[in-house]
Design an enzyme around this catalytic site. Structure first.
Site, short mmCIF file in Angstrom:
data_model
loop_
_atom_site.label_atom_id
_atom_site.label_comp_id
_atom_site.label_asym_id
_atom_site.label_seq_id
_atom_site.Cartn_x
_atom_site.Cartn_y
_atom_site.Cartn_z
N LYS A 50 0.84 -1.20 0.00
CA LYS A 50 0.00 0.00 0.00
C LYS A 50 0.88 1.25 0.00
O LYS A 50 1.76 1.41 0.85
CB LYS A 50 -0.91 0.01 1.23
CG LYS A 50 -1.97 -1.09 1.22
CD LYS A 50 -3.04 -0.83 0.17
CE LYS A 50 -4.19 -1.82 0.28
NZ LYS A 50 -5.23 -1.58 -0.73
N ASP B 295 -0.17 -0.70 -4.73
CA ASP B 295 -1.53 -0.16 -4.72
C ASP B 295 -1.52 1.22 -4.10
O ASP B 295 -1.30 1.38 -2.91
CB ASP B 295 -2.46 -1.09 -3.93
CG ASP B 295 -3.92 -0.67 -4.02
OD1 ASP B 295 -4.21 0.32 -4.73
OD2 ASP B 295 -4.77 -1.33 -3.40
N GLU C 204 -1.68 -0.75 -9.05
CA GLU C 204 -3.14 -0.73 -8.97
C GLU C 204 -3.65 0.68 -8.68
O GLU C 204 -3.16 1.35 -7.76
CB GLU C 204 -3.57 -1.69 -7.86
CG GLU C 204 -5.06 -1.91 -7.75
CD GLU C 204 -5.39 -2.99 -6.73
OE1 GLU C 204 -6.54 -2.99 -6.25
OE2 GLU C 204 -4.51 -3.81 -6.41
N ASP D 32 -9.09 -0.51 -10.24
CA ASP D 32 -9.81 -1.10 -9.10
C ASP D 32 -11.02 -0.24 -8.78
O ASP D 32 -12.14 -0.54 -9.18
CB ASP D 32 -8.87 -1.21 -7.90
CG ASP D 32 -9.58 -1.74 -6.65
OD1 ASP D 32 -10.76 -2.14 -6.75
OD2 ASP D 32 -8.97 -1.76 -5.57
N LYS E 37 -14.25 -6.90 -7.39
CA LYS E 37 -14.59 -7.12 -5.98
C LYS E 37 -16.10 -7.27 -5.86
O LYS E 37 -16.86 -6.43 -6.35
CB LYS E 37 -14.11 -5.94 -5.13
CG LYS E 37 -12.59 -5.83 -5.05
CD LYS E 37 -12.16 -4.62 -4.24
CE LYS E 37 -10.63 -4.55 -4.15
NZ LYS E 37 -10.17 -3.30 -3.48
#
Length: 386
Positions: free
Chosen positions: A173, A200, A228, A253, A277
């Site tokens: 992250k 991400d 991402e 995403d 997701k």
């Protein structure tokens, strides 16, 4: 028509729709560029069919992402979704369309009902859900472990621990501060040089910043597989600029919730990969539509998750293993939970996630009294205290 298609055309009657709320602390805080989570409030949806099969799905509180709280998820399940399903008769497709039409938004709540319906359907025919979706129970996928947004030395220690535990892919992250992001990544690489990395940014960079930092990573030859959602979800043009300017694959995403979003991204050449997701797609049917679009475009997908409980993650794993366009998973949230309930669903052998088998999702039913939310109202619906 295949056996799976014939089963999907059989008529089902929903006799009861129930729900109960839960709260599960995490082993340590989960931090991204968008939020910090120390415990997960979630709601379990339970659907019973006329021959007694009971399925469960779940929805976690993700106000920062889907706009849903435990209270709004509960209200959706107790109100519009229960009204749309309880007493209804139809094929699986007809009933899932009822879920989609019951209310706008509330994608996590709709996903919980959709997964519960699919679980009950697969249990009613005594078959693992993955097989009814066209996949093979014996297949598996390599999972990753997320290293959440912390100081560089903390992220390095978490990376070292993950690799020692058998992980081979780390999801890092990042976001907001380019200089600090470089230090974070350097610390992780030094601590776990053998790991493959997925970055991400959670929309944390401008297009210009994203191009600058990603091309820098490329020059350094870091073991990065993908980046991402580097820019804001609504900035499709900016995402396309980044994808065109860098060599590393760019994954969308937050920019992809529906099949229409996926088509828009594909048509704009805005990304190389899609992250699906269930909490965004409103359930398995919406997720399969996105995966089908990706397959037509020759694009690979990842199935990811919010910080969600084991029921949601197991459903996502069945989806991922079933669809040929899905080649990656990011399904590590259960490793963050202090609670491992309910039992079953999947196992992780080193970095590999594999399904356990059994009808439906292969999970035991989660009772209402396991990890109950302390301020939750009593469960609503016939047998809601199951």
């Amino acid at each position: 028509m295949t056996g799976e298609d014939l089963r999907a055309q059989e008529s089902l009657t929903v006799t009861a729709v129930r729900h109960h709320r839960h709260r599960a602390p995490l082993l340590r805080p989960f931090v991204t560029a968008a939020r910090r989570t120390e415990a997960v409030e979630y709601v379990v949806a339970e659907i019973e069919l006329h021959r007694g099969a009971i399925g469960q799905g779940s929805a976690a509180e993700t106000v920062a992402v889907t706009g849903e709280s435990a209270e709004t998820i509960t209200a959706a399940l107790a109100g519009p979704l229960r009204s749309a399903l309880e007493g209804a008769t139809g094929t699986l497709g007809e009933l899932t369309r009822r879920i989609g039409a019951a209310l706008e938004g509330a994608s996590s709540a709709r996903a919980a009902a959709d997964v519960a319906l699919h679980d009950a359907w697969a249990k009613s025919v005594g078959t693992p859900l993955v097989e009814l979706l066209g996949g093979r129970l014996e297949d598996g996928l390599m999972n990753d472990m997320t290293i959440s947004l912390e100081d560089p030395d903390v992220m390095a220690e978490h990376a070292r621990t993950a690799v020692a535990g058998g992980e081979q892919i780390l999801k890092i992250k990042l976001g907001h501060d380019i200089a600090e992001d470089r230090r974070r990544l350097a610390a992780v690489v030094e601590a776990a040089p053998e790991a493959r990395l997925r970055l991400d940014a959670n929309q944390g960079w401008s297009p210009e910043q994203a191009i600058e930092i990603i091309t820098g990573f490329e020059r350094d030859g870091l073991p990065i597989d993908l980046v991402e959602q580097p820019v804001a979800a609504r900035n499709i043009e900016g995402l396309a600029r980044v994808a065109a300017a860098v060599e590393l694959p760019i994954m969308a995403d937050e920019a992809v919730w529906t099949a229409e979003d996926a088509r828009r991204l594909v048509d704009a050449d805005a990304c190389d990969l899609l992250n699906i997701k269930l909490a965004k797609t409103g359930g398995l049917r919406g997720a399969l539509e996105i995966a089908d679009i990706a397959r037509e475009a020759g694009m690979e997908c990842m199935v990811g998750a919010m910080m969600e409980p084991r029921i949601s993650i197991t459903a996502a794993a069945h989806l991922a293993i079933a669809h040929p366009a899905i080649t990656m998973i990011d399904l590590d949230p259960p490793a963050w939970f202090t609670s491992a309930a309910p039992r079953g669903g999947f196992v992780q052998d080193g970095a590999w996630l594999r399904l356990c088998g059994g009808p439906g999702l292969g999970l035991e039913l989660l009772p209402a009294d396991v990890d109950p939310a302390p301020d939750a109202a009593p469960p609503i619906g016939d047998g809601g205290d199951r």
